[in-house]
Design a protein around this motif. Sequence first.
Motif, short mmCIF file in Angstrom:
data_model
loop_
_atom_site.label_atom_id
_atom_site.label_comp_id
_atom_site.label_asym_id
_atom_site.label_seq_id
_atom_site.Cartn_x
_atom_site.Cartn_y
_atom_site.Cartn_z
N THR A 88 0.84 -1.19 0.00
CA THR A 88 0.00 0.00 0.00
C THR A 88 0.88 1.25 0.00
N TYR B 219 -4.47 7.28 -0.48
CA TYR B 219 -4.11 5.92 -0.10
C TYR B 219 -4.32 5.05 -1.33
N ARG C 119 -2.61 -6.15 -0.36
CA ARG C 119 -3.12 -6.38 0.99
C ARG C 119 -3.13 -5.07 1.77
N ASP C 120 -4.26 -4.74 2.32
CA ASP C 120 -4.42 -3.55 3.16
C ASP C 120 -4.32 -4.02 4.61
N ASP C 121 -3.25 -3.63 5.29
CA ASP C 121 -3.04 -4.10 6.66
C ASP C 121 -3.11 -2.97 7.69
N GLN C 122 -3.90 -1.93 7.39
CA GLN C 122 -3.99 -0.81 8.31
C GLN C 122 -4.66 -1.19 9.62
N SER C 123 -4.34 -0.43 10.64
CA SER C 123 -4.95 -0.59 11.96
C SER C 123 -5.98 0.51 12.16
N ILE D 50 -14.84 -2.99 1.21
CA ILE D 50 -14.39 -2.52 2.51
C ILE D 50 -15.06 -3.41 3.55
N THR E 19 -15.61 -4.30 7.71
CA THR E 19 -15.56 -3.96 9.12
C THR E 19 -16.05 -5.20 9.87
N GLU F 221 -12.38 -0.95 13.37
CA GLU F 221 -11.52 -1.78 12.51
C GLU F 221 -12.10 -1.79 11.11
N HIS F 222 -11.21 -1.64 10.12
CA HIS F 222 -11.64 -1.65 8.73
C HIS F 222 -10.44 -1.93 7.84
N ARG F 223 -10.73 -2.48 6.67
CA ARG F 223 -9.68 -2.69 5.67
C ARG F 223 -10.32 -2.94 4.33
#
Length: 111
Positions: free
Chosen positions: A18, A34, A41-45, A62, A64, A84-86
């Motif tokens: 990303t 972004y 792979r989206d590994d955001q916190s 997306i 959640t 939480e989301h990705r």
Amino acid sequence: MEIIEGAGTWSPPAGGATDWVEQLRTPDLSVGTYCVPAGGRDDQSPHTEDEIYVVTAGRAKIATPDRTAEVGPGAVIFVPAGEEHRFVDVTEDLTLLVVFGPAYGSRASEA
């Protein structure tokens, strides 16, 4: 007034899955782009700030804990602070204009 050059424009991630670039920052909000490549792979916190995504290009879902939704160009997504989301199942290079309120990282972590 300020014209925010490059906001919401695809930029291939360099060496990672990303890419996040902040283009404007004030105490009350920040704006950035972004990018997640197709298959990436989206590994955001979760963030400590409220967030709005505007999909400017690409397709994905997306996710959640409570819901999954398909998104594409023109979709506007609100994610409250702490949720939480990705982005998953990125089928086309995904480009998102992101607005944080207040500015990204400006609130103390609740951990």
